[in-house]
Write a protein that holds these residues in place. Structure first.
Motif, PDB file in Angstrom:
ATOM      1  N   ARG A 236     126.531   7.569  24.911  1.00 44.06           N
ATOM      2  CA  ARG A 236     127.822   8.222  25.041  1.00 44.06           C
ATOM      3  C   ARG A 236     128.322   8.269  26.485  1.00 44.06           C
ATOM      4  O   ARG A 236     129.520   8.273  26.743  1.00 44.06           O
ATOM      5  N   ARG A 237     127.388   8.278  27.437  1.00 47.16           N
ATOM      6  CA  ARG A 237     127.791   8.462  28.838  1.00 47.16           C
ATOM      7  C   ARG A 237     128.491   7.233  29.420  1.00 47.16           C
ATOM      8  O   ARG A 237     129.258   7.353  30.348  1.00 47.16           O
ATOM      9  N   SER A 238     128.174   6.062  28.899  1.00 44.76           N
ATOM     10  CA  SER A 238     128.745   4.774  29.323  1.00 44.76           C
ATOM     11  C   SER A 238     128.593   4.498  30.829  1.00 44.76           C
ATOM     12  O   SER A 238     128.070   5.325  31.574  1.00 44.76           O
ATOM     13  N   ILE A 239     129.068   3.335  31.235  1.00 43.32           N
ATOM     14  CA  ILE A 239     128.853   2.894  32.620  1.00 43.32           C
ATOM     15  C   ILE A 239     130.059   3.248  33.488  1.00 43.32           C
ATOM     16  O   ILE A 239     131.182   2.858  33.206  1.00 43.32           O
ATOM     17  N   SER A 240     129.800   3.983  34.556  1.00 41.58           N
ATOM     18  CA  SER A 240     130.884   4.469  35.422  1.00 41.58           C
ATOM     19  C   SER A 240     131.310   3.445  36.462  1.00 41.58           C
ATOM     20  O   SER A 240     132.454   3.457  36.923  1.00 41.58           O
TER      21      SER A 240
END
Ligand code: ZN
Ligand code: ZN
Length: 352
Positions: A236-240
């Motif tokens: 859920r956090r994905s790539i920033s």
């Protein structure tokens, strides 16, 4: 002085070890006796001649000591025996629009670069303008060999992370993670509290990246798509932010595919001139993605990057070599992990 001179022929390029005159300095310059220099991928690109004309002496990750100071350098500015670094940027105009912008000196329109218009560090001595000095702080006890690769590879990784916009705890993807700059990017990212997804080609490189502190590794040669694997890992956090270190259009395409909402694509690696990246603007409109370019670092960035090494948080994986090894290095460059660092013999003070 001993120097490795680049020689080109119809079959490619090579380095020839020769003895040439020690350069003479102008009144506002200093002479540096080098004790170590790293070998960077850019040196190989320059040596090939594909990126335009160069000097015969390349090299831009040097550490040495001041052995001569020009007569018009203000007294006290720089002393004999001061420890200095010699990097890609050798001089700037100080007055163009880039120079006047805070932190903009790396894009100076008039900049001089090591190996391009001014001889580099693959020689025992080099000349530096006194107004553009990288002075190594006195409290830094790290060896010259361990510091040398920070002058380009290290600071390039550090600066790319500084501008990537990701905060501690967020995921950063490093594409081309097992190369010289990539290995630094993993370590700097970890030290900044970022979670690192390393991406490269081949299983053996995965081991290397995990050892350096990457939390996960994706092999681009694997069966599943890189985007699917990245999504599974980061959830859920994905790539920033995605740092593209290896300069290929494919790498940039992959980075755009894996970036999460409001992510930042950081352009570091330079693909060949004919390799373009294609995308539809809707990707940026829908996801709020940003693209930025990052190029080496300012003198201040270099000192900041060195502090991580001094504190033991980042360490160059050094392959020690001699200047006479340059012909061999030219042949096997890119085939090994780690940074070639040339060590020079320093026999006392030069009598000038
Ligand atoms: Zn470099
Ligand atoms: Zn300028």
């Amino acid at each position: 002085m001993q120097a490795a001179l680049v020689v080109r022929s119809s079959t490619g390029f090579d380095f020839e070890i020769s003895f040439v005159d020690i350069p003479t300095i102008g009144s506002s310059e200093i002479l540096v006796q080098l004790s170590a220099t790293g070998v960077c991928g850019t040196d190989m690109a320059l040596a090939s001649g594909e990126v335009g004309p160069t000097c015969q002496i390349l090299g831009h990750e040097g550490i040495g000591r001041v052995v001569q100071v020009g007569e018009s350098v203000p007294a006290g500015d720089i002393q004999i025996n001061d420890r200095v670094g010699i990097a890609w940027l050798r001089d700037i105009c100080g007055k163009c629009a880039y120079c006047l912008h805070p932190g903009g000196e790396t894009r100076c329109a008039e900049q001089l670069n090591s190996g391009r218009k001014i001889n580099g560090t693959f020689a025992e001595y080099a000349v530096v303008p006194a107004r553009y000095i990288i002075r190594i702080p006195d409290h830094v006890k790290t060896s010259d060999e361990a510091l040398a690769p920070i002058l380009c590879g290290g600071v390039t990784a550090y600066k790319a992370l500084r501008v990537c916009g990701a905060a501690g705890g967020q995921w950063v993807a490093v594409l081309g993670a097992a190369g010289g700059v990539g290995a630094f990017a993993i370590q700097y990212a970890r030290s900044m509290g970022l979670r690192v997804l390393a991406i490269d080609a081949g299983e053996s490189k995965g081991q290397y990246c995990l050892q350096l502190g990457a939390e996960a590794y994706v092999d681009v040669l694997g069966a599943d798509s890189v985007a699917d694997q990245a999504a599974t890992i980061t959830g859920r956090r994905s790539i920033s932010a995605a740092l593209v270190i290896a300069g290929s259009a494919k790498g940039y395409q992959t980075a755009l595919e894996i970036l999460g909402p409001f992510g930042t694509l950081v352009c570091v690696g330079i693909p060949p001139p004919h390799e373009l990246v294609s995308f539809h603007p809707l990707l940026f409109i829908d996801k709020g993605i940003k693209i930025i370019g990052s190029a080496v670092g300012t003198r201040e960035d270099i000192i900041d990057a060195i502090e991580f090494v001094e504190r033991g948080l980042v360490k160059a994986d050094i392959v020690p070599v001699r200047l006479s090894d340059m012909p061999r290095i030219a042949k096997e460059f890119g085939e090994i992990t780690g940074k070639y660092v040339i060590k020079y013999d320093v026999h006392g003070q030069l009598q000038l």
